[in-house]
Design a protein around this motif. Structure first.
Motif, PDB file in Angstrom:
ATOM      1  N   VAL A  28       1.013  -1.169   0.036  1.00  0.00           N
ATOM      2  CA  VAL A  28      -0.015  -0.025   0.123  1.00  0.00           C
ATOM      3  C   VAL A  28       0.740   1.222   0.156  1.00  0.00           C
ATOM      4  CG1 VAL A  28      -1.519   1.279   1.513  1.00  0.00           C
ATOM      5  CG2 VAL A  28      -1.998  -1.118   1.220  1.00  0.00           C
ATOM      6  N   LEU A  29       2.230   1.106   0.544  1.00  0.00           N
ATOM      7  CA  LEU A  29       2.957   2.214   0.751  1.00  0.00           C
ATOM      8  C   LEU A  29       3.961   2.508  -0.384  1.00  0.00           C
ATOM      9  CD1 LEU A  29       3.732   2.397   4.347  1.00  0.00           C
ATOM     10  CD2 LEU A  29       2.281   3.737   3.062  1.00  0.00           C
ATOM     11  N   ALA A  30       3.640   1.440  -1.480  1.00  0.00           N
ATOM     12  CA  ALA A  30       4.341   1.431  -2.924  1.00  0.00           C
ATOM     13  C   ALA A  30       5.964   1.451  -2.611  1.00  0.00           C
ATOM     14  CB  ALA A  30       3.931   3.002  -3.615  1.00  0.00           C
ATOM     15  N   ASP A  31       6.726   2.265  -3.267  1.00  0.00           N
ATOM     16  CA  ASP A  31       8.221   2.246  -3.249  1.00  0.00           C
ATOM     17  C   ASP A  31       8.685   3.404  -2.183  1.00  0.00           C
ATOM     18  OD1 ASP A  31       7.593   4.110  -4.851  1.00  0.00           O
ATOM     19  OD2 ASP A  31       8.894   3.315  -6.395  1.00  0.00           O
ATOM     20  N   LEU A  32       8.023   3.938  -1.289  1.00  0.00           N
ATOM     21  CA  LEU A  32       8.382   4.918  -0.357  1.00  0.00           C
ATOM     22  C   LEU A  32       9.672   4.295   0.666  1.00  0.00           C
ATOM     23  CD1 LEU A  32       5.190   6.528   0.774  1.00  0.00           C
ATOM     24  CD2 LEU A  32       6.570   7.233  -0.943  1.00  0.00           C
ATOM     25  N   ASP A  33      10.671   5.109   0.729  1.00  0.00           N
ATOM     26  CA  ASP A  33      11.626   4.413   1.637  1.00  0.00           C
ATOM     27  C   ASP A  33      11.076   4.645   2.937  1.00  0.00           C
ATOM     28  OD1 ASP A  33      12.234   7.130   2.635  1.00  0.00           O
ATOM     29  OD2 ASP A  33      13.516   7.383   1.147  1.00  0.00           O
ATOM     30  N   GLU A  34      11.933   4.338   3.915  1.00  0.00           N
ATOM     31  CA  GLU A  34      11.519   4.016   5.310  1.00  0.00           C
ATOM     32  C   GLU A  34      11.362   5.435   5.896  1.00  0.00           C
ATOM     33  OE1 GLU A  34      13.488   2.440   9.666  1.00  0.00           O
ATOM     34  OE2 GLU A  34      14.630   2.169   7.719  1.00  0.00           O
ATOM     35  N   GLY A  35      12.417   6.348   5.607  1.00  0.00           N
ATOM     36  CA  GLY A  35      11.654   7.657   6.495  1.00  0.00           C
ATOM     37  C   GLY A  35      10.481   8.384   5.631  1.00  0.00           C
ATOM     38  N   GLU A  36      10.096   8.122   4.472  1.00  0.00           N
ATOM     39  CA  GLU A  36       9.055   8.364   4.007  1.00  0.00           C
ATOM     40  C   GLU A  36       7.815   7.776   4.614  1.00  0.00           C
ATOM     41  OE1 GLU A  36      10.677   9.556  -0.696  1.00  0.00           O
ATOM     42  OE2 GLU A  36       9.979   7.590  -0.095  1.00  0.00           O
ATOM     43  N   ARG A  37       8.033   6.658   4.669  1.00  0.00           N
ATOM     44  CA  ARG A  37       6.766   5.715   5.119  1.00  0.00           C
ATOM     45  C   ARG A  37       6.722   6.332   6.663  1.00  0.00           C
ATOM     46  NH1 ARG A  37       6.466  -0.276   3.320  1.00  0.00           N
ATOM     47  NH2 ARG A  37       6.988   0.094   1.133  1.00  0.00           N
ATOM     48  N   ARG A  38       7.627   6.545   7.470  1.00  0.00           N
ATOM     49  CA  ARG A  38       7.436   6.931   8.845  1.00  0.00           C
ATOM     50  C   ARG A  38       6.629   8.402   8.608  1.00  0.00           C
ATOM     51  NH1 ARG A  38      12.748   5.503   9.954  1.00  0.00           N
ATOM     52  NH2 ARG A  38      13.320   7.649   9.746  1.00  0.00           N
ATOM     53  N   GLN A  39       7.121   9.259   7.913  1.00  0.00           N
ATOM     54  CA  GLN A  39       6.446  10.701   7.842  1.00  0.00           C
ATOM     55  C   GLN A  39       4.873  10.591   7.317  1.00  0.00           C
ATOM     56  OE1 GLN A  39       7.157  12.955   4.477  1.00  0.00           O
ATOM     57  NE2 GLN A  39       6.883  15.085   5.626  1.00  0.00           N
ATOM     58  N   PHE A  40       4.798   9.769   6.385  1.00  0.00           N
ATOM     59  CA  PHE A  40       3.206   9.631   5.885  1.00  0.00           C
ATOM     60  C   PHE A  40       2.655   8.967   7.101  1.00  0.00           C
ATOM     61  CE2 PHE A  40       0.120   6.768   3.668  1.00  0.00           C
ATOM     62  CZ  PHE A  40      -0.491   8.142   2.903  1.00  0.00           C
ATOM     63  N   ILE A  41       2.792   7.839   7.595  1.00  0.00           N
ATOM     64  CA  ILE A  41       1.850   7.371   8.569  1.00  0.00           C
ATOM     65  C   ILE A  41       1.942   8.337   9.959  1.00  0.00           C
ATOM     66  CG2 ILE A  41       1.972   5.628  10.465  1.00  0.00           C
ATOM     67  CD1 ILE A  41       3.411   3.761   8.477  1.00  0.00           C
ATOM     68  N   GLN A  42       2.979   9.189  10.348  1.00  0.00           N
ATOM     69  CA  GLN A  42       2.713  10.141  11.211  1.00  0.00           C
ATOM     70  C   GLN A  42       1.731  11.337  10.749  1.00  0.00           C
ATOM     71  OE1 GLN A  42       4.187   9.954  14.156  1.00  0.00           O
ATOM     72  NE2 GLN A  42       3.316  11.601  14.997  1.00  0.00           N
ATOM     73  N   THR A  43       1.657  11.489   9.492  1.00  0.00           N
ATOM     74  CA  THR A  43       0.570  12.573   9.121  1.00  0.00           C
ATOM     75  C   THR A  43      -0.640  12.039   9.058  1.00  0.00           C
ATOM     76  OG1 THR A  43       2.480  13.454   7.476  1.00  0.00           O
ATOM     77  CG2 THR A  43      -0.051  13.985   7.130  1.00  0.00           C
ATOM     78  N   LEU A  44      -0.812  10.620   8.853  1.00  0.00           N
ATOM     79  CA  LEU A  44      -2.288   9.969   8.948  1.00  0.00           C
ATOM     80  C   LEU A  44      -2.662  10.002  10.232  1.00  0.00           C
ATOM     81  CD1 LEU A  44      -1.486   6.923   6.117  1.00  0.00           C
ATOM     82  CD2 LEU A  44      -2.921   9.143   5.998  1.00  0.00           C
ATOM     83  N   LYS A  45      -1.747   9.770  11.094  1.00  0.00           N
ATOM     84  CA  LYS A  45      -1.901   9.819  12.515  1.00  0.00           C
ATOM     85  C   LYS A  45      -2.597  10.864  13.047  1.00  0.00           C
ATOM     86  CE  LYS A  45       0.854   7.528  15.283  1.00  0.00           C
ATOM     87  NZ  LYS A  45       2.140   7.411  15.926  1.00  0.00           N
ATOM     88  N   TYR A  46      -1.823  12.187  12.680  1.00  0.00           N
ATOM     89  CA  TYR A  46      -2.044  13.311  13.059  1.00  0.00           C
ATOM     90  C   TYR A  46      -3.549  13.805  12.495  1.00  0.00           C
ATOM     91  CZ  TYR A  46      -2.412  18.468  13.038  1.00  0.00           C
ATOM     92  OH  TYR A  46      -2.985  19.678  13.365  1.00  0.00           O
ATOM     93  N   LEU A  47      -3.895  13.369  11.187  1.00  0.00           N
ATOM     94  CA  LEU A  47      -5.101  13.791  10.661  1.00  0.00           C
ATOM     95  C   LEU A  47      -6.340  12.864  11.415  1.00  0.00           C
ATOM     96  CD1 LEU A  47      -4.136  13.783   7.014  1.00  0.00           C
ATOM     97  CD2 LEU A  47      -5.057  15.485   8.325  1.00  0.00           C
ATOM     98  N   ASN A  48      -5.920  11.792  11.862  1.00  0.00           N
ATOM     99  CA  ASN A  48      -6.834  11.024  12.276  1.00  0.00           C
ATOM    100  C   ASN A  48      -7.268  11.373  13.660  1.00  0.00           C
ATOM    101  OD1 ASN A  48      -8.223   8.107  12.934  1.00  0.00           O
ATOM    102  ND2 ASN A  48      -6.633   8.099  14.595  1.00  0.00           N
TER     103      ASN A  48
END
Length: 207
Positions: free
Chosen positions: A178-198
């Motif tokens: 689901v996170l495609a080819d995002l690297d580790e740092g990008e995955r952490r940032q994306f999930i952190q943004t999703l958590k904030y929005l949630n």
């Protein structure tokens, strides 16, 4: 110990301030990643945006950031469901929500029904129907709440846990993510943004 120069950061900050004079550090961090990340500038991925009658892409035709965020988040949710749709269907589930409910109950501490519905942001009537099906199929069991005789606590049966383990094993075999080819740092940032929005939007959510 040698240190890298801070001049490129200051130069980028000045450029950011020219483009977004009202922005702060949070916006700068996002802006910086966007401009430094070649993934977001890559022309190799097919453009899946619908084209409007004006000839513009959807993101060009609509000015509302809230609309665009809702549109793309909604599509991402449907993409995520599609990855596992055939797997959950092969195990007898009517929808991916039944699998999600089962997964949540397995990790929560004997939740009551309303807590499970709220955790999955599912309307109560729909959620109760899902829980009834899971009980009927022998995947979860109900226990009286010791503090509230009207409430029922939920947990997985042995059959439900075995089912969940089989599905998890099948998911691990899916080649795409689901996170495609995002690297580790990008995955952490994306999930952190999703958590904030949630967390932010939860205060306005009414099931």
């Amino acid at each position: 110990m040698s240190h890298l120069s801070a001049i490129p950061v200051l130069t980028a900050w000045e450029r950011f301030c020219d483009e977004q004079p009202q922005g702060g550090l949070r916006e700068f961090a996002s802006w910086l990643l966007h401009h430094l990340d070649p993934l977001r500038q890559s022309p190799d991925l097919p453009d899946s945006e619908p084209i409007m009658k004006s000839g513009q892409r959807l993101s060009e035709a609509f000015d509302s950031e809230d609309f665009l965020a809702g549109f793309f988040i909604g599509r991402l949710g449907r993409y995520a469901k599609s990855y596992g749709k055939s797997i959950v269907a092969a195990h007898g589930f009517a929808s991916s929500d039944e699998f999600l409910f089962l997964s949540l109950i397995s990790r929560m501490d004997q939740p009551i029904k309303k807590e499970v519905c709220l955790a999955n942001a599912t309307e109560l009537t729909t959620g109760m129907d899902i829980l009834r099906r899971l009980v009927k199929d022998g995947l979860i069991q109900e226990m009286p709440d010791k503090r509230d005789g009207r409430a029922k606590r939920l947990s997985l049966t042995d059959h439900g846990q075995a089912m969940l383990n089989r599905i998890y094993a099948h998911f691990e075999q899916i080649p795409s993510s689901v996170l495609a080819d995002l690297d580790e740092g990008e995955r952490r940032q994306f999930i952190q943004t999703l958590k904030y929005l949630n967390n932010y939007l939860f205060q306005f959510y009414r099931p």
